[in-house]
Design a protein around this motif. Structure first.
Motif, short mmCIF file in Angstrom:
data_model
loop_
_atom_site.label_atom_id
_atom_site.label_comp_id
_atom_site.label_asym_id
_atom_site.label_seq_id
_atom_site.Cartn_x
_atom_site.Cartn_y
_atom_site.Cartn_z
N ASP A 1 40.13 29.35 39.70
CA ASP A 1 41.55 28.95 40.53
C ASP A 1 41.31 29.09 41.93
O ASP A 1 42.08 28.33 43.11
N LEU A 2 40.00 29.93 42.25
CA LEU A 2 40.17 30.33 43.86
C LEU A 2 39.67 29.14 44.49
O LEU A 2 39.02 28.01 43.75
N ALA A 3 40.23 29.01 45.74
CA ALA A 3 40.55 27.66 46.58
C ALA A 3 38.51 27.87 47.84
O ALA A 3 38.43 27.07 48.16
N TYR B 1 42.86 38.02 47.90
CA TYR B 1 43.76 37.52 48.22
C TYR B 1 44.09 37.27 49.32
O TYR B 1 45.08 36.42 49.34
N ASP C 1 46.06 29.50 51.87
CA ASP C 1 46.94 28.39 50.90
C ASP C 1 48.19 27.45 52.42
O ASP C 1 48.48 27.06 52.64
N TYR D 1 37.30 31.47 48.11
CA TYR D 1 37.05 32.52 47.78
C TYR D 1 35.29 32.75 47.50
O TYR D 1 35.74 32.16 45.78
N THR E 1 41.80 38.72 38.55
CA THR E 1 40.69 37.94 38.61
C THR E 1 39.56 38.64 38.56
O THR E 1 39.20 39.68 38.70
N ILE F 1 50.20 33.60 45.67
CA ILE F 1 49.20 33.41 45.12
C ILE F 1 49.16 34.29 43.92
O ILE F 1 48.17 34.49 43.46
N ASN G 1 41.65 35.92 51.51
CA ASN G 1 41.38 34.62 51.93
C ASN G 1 42.34 33.64 51.34
O ASN G 1 42.47 32.35 52.21
N GLU G 2 42.34 33.85 49.82
CA GLU G 2 43.14 32.51 49.28
C GLU G 2 44.76 32.47 49.92
O GLU G 2 45.09 31.34 50.21
#
Length: 270
Positions: free
Chosen positions: A233-235, A171, A178, A237, A215, A205, A173-174
């Motif tokens: 939905d991971l952008a 998270y 974002d 990672y 996840t 997130i 990373n995500e």
């Protein structure tokens, strides 16, 4: 390792055991990260679980003046089973038998832990923790004041549980993607405006991930046996060399920071 959304998902899934009495606890293997005090747990037989909640990445079962503190570690999971079921999975270490069903703790690597504690805020695993990221206490101003002089990379600061709890590698990373902030930047270079964005992105997130059930990568499953679907939905990672979902031009880069994989887009994150 399960992060805040996975732990919160587990807490929500086991709410059926709140207001139920513990008939017994079977401890098949007490040798977790810290050895389970089997004698103390036997004193809970017949007592009612008043509430089940989460603090950071820990699960708390409140029983009269005591709490069972559960940490899932790297590979730990909770599984709900029928009370009369004799089905056994390899690495099932502890069973909580309730009036209507049982809760089973499974942990292949045994990095998880289970403690019977008194006041949670005074326990050594909880006493130095920062605020919850979804609370009002965590906002851009708080985070700015906390790390404005730090030379630590912003991703490390976001994962530091004394700054804010529950955010692990996935998270972090995500959230930084974002917020459009490069994870390698020194914390002291992050502006107040960027801190506000990080706090907003963290709440956004994490809420999306909780709604999706967490996840599932290798080890995490919800207590009902279903997978968490935030992975779709991971952008960034685990998307090294794939095209960025935002700019559609740059490929996601993978580097190592503090022995952990970091993923980001050179174009979108500055």
């Amino acid at each position: 390792m399960p992060e805040l959304p996975e732990v919160e998902t587990s807490v929500q899934a086991i709410q059926e055991f709140a207001d139920q009495s513990l008939e017994s606890i079977e401890i098949y293997n007490p040798n977790l990260r810290w050895k389970v005090d089997s004698k103390s747990f036997k004193k809970l037989f017949g007592l009612k679980v008043n509430k089940i909640n989460r603090r950071a990445k820990y699960i708390l079962l409140h029983i009269e003046k005591s709490q069972i503190l559960i940490h899932l570690g790297m590979t730990g999971t909770l599984r709900i089973a029928n009370k009369k079921s004799n089905f056994y999975k390899k690495h099932d270490h502890i069973e909580f038998i309730f009036q209507k069903g049982k809760l089973i703790f499974n942990d292949p690597r045994r990095f998880g832990s289970m403690h019977l504690i008194g006041e949670p805020s005074k326990h050594f695993l909880l006493d130095k923790l920062g605020p919850e990221p979804l609370s009002r206490e965590f906002d851009g101003e708080y985070f700015f004041q906390k790390i404005k002089k730090s030379l630590s990379p912003i991703k490390n600061a976001l994962m530091n549980q004394q700054n804010v709890v529950g955010i692990g590698n996935i998270y972090a990373n995500e959230i930084l993607f974002d917020a459009r902030i490069r994870p390698t930047r020194k914390s002291k270079t992050i502006t107040k405006k960027e801190h506000n964005k990080i706090a907003e992105s963290a709440k956004k997130i994490l809420k999306i991930a909780i709604k999706a059930g967490g996840t599932t990568l290798k080890d995490f499953y919800k207590p009902d046996g279903n997978k968490g679907y935030f992975k779709i939905d991971l952008a960034v990672y685990d998307r090294a060399n794939e095209k960025c979902k935002n700019c559609k031009k740059e490929s996601i880069i993978r580097i190592i920071q503090s022995q952990r994989a970091t993923f980001y887009c050179r174009k979108c994150q500055t």
